[in-house]
Design a protein around this motif. Structure first.
Motif, mmCIF file in Angstrom:
data_model
loop_
_atom_site.group_PDB
_atom_site.id
_atom_site.type_symbol
_atom_site.label_atom_id
_atom_site.label_comp_id
_atom_site.label_asym_id
_atom_site.label_seq_id
_atom_site.Cartn_x
_atom_site.Cartn_y
_atom_site.Cartn_z
ATOM 1 N N PRO A 86 0.807 -1.228 0.000
ATOM 2 C CA PRO A 86 0.000 0.000 0.000
ATOM 3 C C PRO A 86 0.845 1.286 0.000
ATOM 4 C CG PRO A 86 -0.174 -1.141 2.113
ATOM 5 C CD PRO A 86 0.616 -2.023 1.203
ATOM 6 N N LEU A 87 2.098 1.189 0.468
ATOM 7 C CA LEU A 87 2.950 2.374 0.533
ATOM 8 C C LEU A 87 3.884 2.513 -0.662
ATOM 9 C CD1 LEU A 87 3.887 2.166 4.324
ATOM 10 C CD2 LEU A 87 2.061 3.509 3.238
ATOM 11 N N ASP A 88 4.160 1.417 -1.328
ATOM 12 C CA ASP A 88 5.073 1.446 -2.479
ATOM 13 C C ASP A 88 4.529 0.509 -3.548
ATOM 14 O OD1 ASP A 88 7.126 1.391 -4.332
ATOM 15 O OD2 ASP A 88 8.716 1.094 -2.845
ATOM 16 N N ARG A 89 3.854 1.071 -4.529
ATOM 17 C CA ARG A 89 3.182 0.275 -5.560
ATOM 18 C C ARG A 89 4.165 -0.513 -6.435
ATOM 19 N NH1 ARG A 89 -1.870 -0.463 -4.312
ATOM 20 N NH2 ARG A 89 -2.759 -0.298 -6.362
ATOM 21 N N ARG A 90 5.451 -0.240 -6.331
ATOM 22 C CA ARG A 90 6.441 -0.997 -7.112
ATOM 23 C C ARG A 90 6.675 -2.380 -6.518
ATOM 24 N NH1 ARG A 90 11.200 3.107 -6.536
ATOM 25 N NH2 ARG A 90 10.268 3.026 -4.491
ATOM 26 N N ILE A 91 6.294 -2.546 -5.266
ATOM 27 C CA ILE A 91 6.520 -3.818 -4.561
ATOM 28 C C ILE A 91 5.229 -4.619 -4.529
ATOM 29 C CG2 ILE A 91 7.145 -4.896 -2.368
ATOM 30 C CD1 ILE A 91 8.843 -2.398 -1.777
ATOM 31 N N ASN A 92 5.343 -5.866 -4.929
ATOM 32 C CA ASN A 92 4.216 -6.810 -4.841
ATOM 33 C C ASN A 92 4.610 -7.942 -3.914
ATOM 34 O OD1 ASN A 92 2.051 -6.004 -6.735
ATOM 35 N ND2 ASN A 92 3.733 -6.062 -8.202
#
Length: 144
Positions: A86-92
C-alpha cells in the motif's frame, strides 16, 4: 577411489538432471515444473511473512526475469496471487491461493515417494554419512 578419476561435478550434474526430470514428470499432473513448485514451497515455508519477488531471487540465486516468468505462470495458474504494497506500488507481495495451499500435502507425498525410491537400499548409517558429506561440500563451496 582416486579423486583424479572421479568427476564429482559431472556426477552431481547427472544426478540433478535425472532427479529433476523425474520430478518434473511427476509434477505434470498439477501442470507445474520443479522451479514453480520450489517457489510454492518457499511461500509455504514462509507463510505469514511478507515475501516479495526480490526475496525469491535471493533465496534461489535467480535473476529477476527468471523469477518474473515463474511468478507470472503461477499467477496465471491461480497458485499464487500478487498483493501490492500500500505504501510502495512498485513492490508486490506474493501469497498462495487456496489452490496453492492445497498442493502441499499432494506433492509432498509424491516427493516422499520419489526420495524413497531414489534412496532405496542405502542403509541409515550411509544416509547419515551422505548427508554429512553433502553438508560439508555445500559449506566448502559457499564459503569461498
Amino acid at each position: 577411489m582416486k579423486t583424479d578419476q572421479f568427476n564429482f561435478g559431472g556426477f552431481v550434474k547427472q544426478l540433478n538432471n535425472i532427479m529433476e526430470m523425474r520430478f518434473n514428470h511427476s509434477l505434470k499432473q498439477w501442470d507445474l515444473t520443479s522451479s514453480q513448485f520450489s517457489v510454492i514451497m518457499f511461500l509455504l515455508h514462509h507463510q505469514g511473512q511478507a515475501i516479495n519477488q526480490k526475496m525469491i531471487e535471493e533465496a534461489f540465486r535467480l535473476k529477476g526475469p527468471t523469477v518474473t516468468g515463474i511468478v507470472k505462470r503461477l499467477v496465471e495458474k491461480d497458485f499464487i496471487q500478487r498483493r501490492p504494497d500500500p505504501l510502495d506500488r512498485r513492490i508486490n507481495y506474493l501469497e498462495l491461493t487456496k489452490k496453492g495451499l492445497e498442493l502441499e500435502s499432494l506433492v509432498c507425498t509424491e516427493i516422499t515417494r520419489l526420495e524413497t525410491e531414489t534412496l532405496r537400499g542405502i542403509s541409515p548409517e550411509h544416509l547419515d554419512l551422505l548427508e554429512s558429506l553433502l553438508h560439508q561440500i555445500l559449506e566448502n563451496i559457499t564459503n569461498q
